[in-house]
Structures are given as structure tokens and as C-alpha cells.
Design an enzyme around this catalytic site. Sequence first.
Site, PDB file in Angstrom:
ATOM      1  N   ASP A  56      -8.003  -5.004  -6.189  1.00 62.09           N
ATOM      2  CA  ASP A  56      -7.703  -3.817  -5.249  1.00 62.09           C
ATOM      3  C   ASP A  56      -8.568  -2.745  -5.423  1.00 62.09           C
ATOM      4  O   ASP A  56      -8.857  -2.096  -6.503  1.00 62.09           O
ATOM      5  CB  ASP A  56      -6.261  -3.604  -5.559  1.00 62.09           C
ATOM      6  CG  ASP A  56      -5.794  -2.500  -4.580  1.00 62.09           C
ATOM      7  OD1 ASP A  56      -6.516  -1.980  -3.797  1.00 62.09           O
ATOM      8  OD2 ASP A  56      -4.475  -2.239  -4.598  1.00 62.09           O
TER       9      ASP A  56
ATOM     10  N   SER B 136       0.821  -1.323  -0.049  1.00 63.80           N
ATOM     11  CA  SER B 136       0.020  -0.095   0.227  1.00 63.80           C
ATOM     12  C   SER B 136       0.841   1.345  -0.038  1.00 63.80           C
ATOM     13  O   SER B 136       1.854   1.310  -0.549  1.00 63.80           O
ATOM     14  CB  SER B 136      -0.982  -0.134   1.152  1.00 63.80           C
ATOM     15  OG  SER B 136      -1.911   0.788   0.975  1.00 63.80           O
TER      16      SER B 136
ATOM     17  N   HIS C 180      -6.977  -5.686  -1.712  1.00 62.58           N
ATOM     18  CA  HIS C 180      -5.711  -4.709  -1.380  1.00 62.58           C
ATOM     19  C   HIS C 180      -4.769  -5.454  -0.463  1.00 62.58           C
ATOM     20  O   HIS C 180      -3.572  -5.272  -0.861  1.00 62.58           O
ATOM     21  CB  HIS C 180      -6.419  -3.146  -0.867  1.00 62.58           C
ATOM     22  CG  HIS C 180      -5.117  -2.477  -0.605  1.00 62.58           C
ATOM     23  ND1 HIS C 180      -4.710  -1.958  -1.837  1.00 62.58           N
ATOM     24  CD2 HIS C 180      -4.830  -1.750   0.438  1.00 62.58           C
ATOM     25  CE1 HIS C 180      -3.794  -0.878  -1.293  1.00 62.58           C
ATOM     26  NE2 HIS C 180      -3.865  -0.811  -0.104  1.00 62.58           N
TER      27      HIS C 180
END
Length: 194
Positions: free
Chosen positions: A110, A16, A144
Amino acid sequence: MLNNPSKTGVGIVSISKSGELALAMASFLPNVKATAWINGNIANVLFPLHYKDIVFPPLPVSAEGIIVKDSGILDIRDALLDCMEEENRASVIPIERASCNFLFIVSEDDRNWNSVYYAEQASKILKAHGKTNYEVVTYPKAGHFLEIPYMPHYPSGIHAAVGQAVAFGGEPKAHAVAQVDTWKRLLEFFKKHL
């Protein structure tokens, strides 16, 4: 004594937001030899990133790219402006400077941001500079947060930067399988390059 001194150095695992930080470290720090990037960004986001006299401005956000689902959860995948547009290029981390090996791990579902697009752009940048030191692995129905195996899948949650519930995506079974495979790939990648 080291078995193979040519494989000494530092390895980085990022996920991330830490993705652009890992890419910046790989681009500017010579001891980084292997960088694993999981569902990250190739541009700086949220706040300015400084390295010596270089400043990477944050990639602008557009509220028009945010979708509010029937549940009230936000889908922010397309909230960031295109980092490859000329007016946003100053936010892109210069990964072509890096001499390390890259492993780009991407979840196709995601919903936090468009990791597929960012990995594609990273590949194009590296290829355009004659680099072959990268691999891209994609997981079609994963979300994600591809974390260590057997961590619970959470398709949505409160996003620290947004302050509201956002979608992270993924289907539970596919996501779990992707986490197990990702872990194996990370271990192989670092064993090979460090």
C-alpha cells in the site's frame, strides 16, 4: 424470527479514509457487531472528526514524507506523522472502547499510507486492553484499493485529497488474488459475527 438473537447488529466494511470512520462508529455505537477495515488508518485524517462533545483532530501531514517518483507520481505512504507519538495521540480512534469483532485487512505494498503499521498499532492497542476480538490478514504484493473481486487494479491515480497522481502500489496478479481472498474472508467474517 431470528435464528440467533445474539448475532444481531450492524456490520461495517471500510476501505482507506472510511477506515477511521468505521473504527469511530465501532468505538461509540453499541449496535456495531463486526467491523472490516481494509487498508485504513487508526487515526483521524484530513479534517476534524466530531462525535458529541469529542473532537478528533486530523493527523498532521509532513511534506518531507512525500517522494516524487521519476514519473512525477507522488508516493505519499509516509506523508502522515506518526499517530502513536504523544503529540499526535489525540487523533487516534479509541478502538479499545469497541465491543465488536474486527477484521483488519492489509496490503503490504500500500503506497497510499502505511496500512501495515496502522494494523500493527491497532492490534497492540486491542491486546493491551485484553481484547482478542480481532484478526489481521496481510497480502504481501497487493496495493491500496482491495475492492470486490475482478475490479481492475490501478497502481496509481488522481487522489481526491491530494489533487495529483499518487501511487497506490501493488502487482496486478498478486492484487487480483488478494481481492478474491479478501471477498471470501469478508463473507465468512460477517456470516460468523452477524
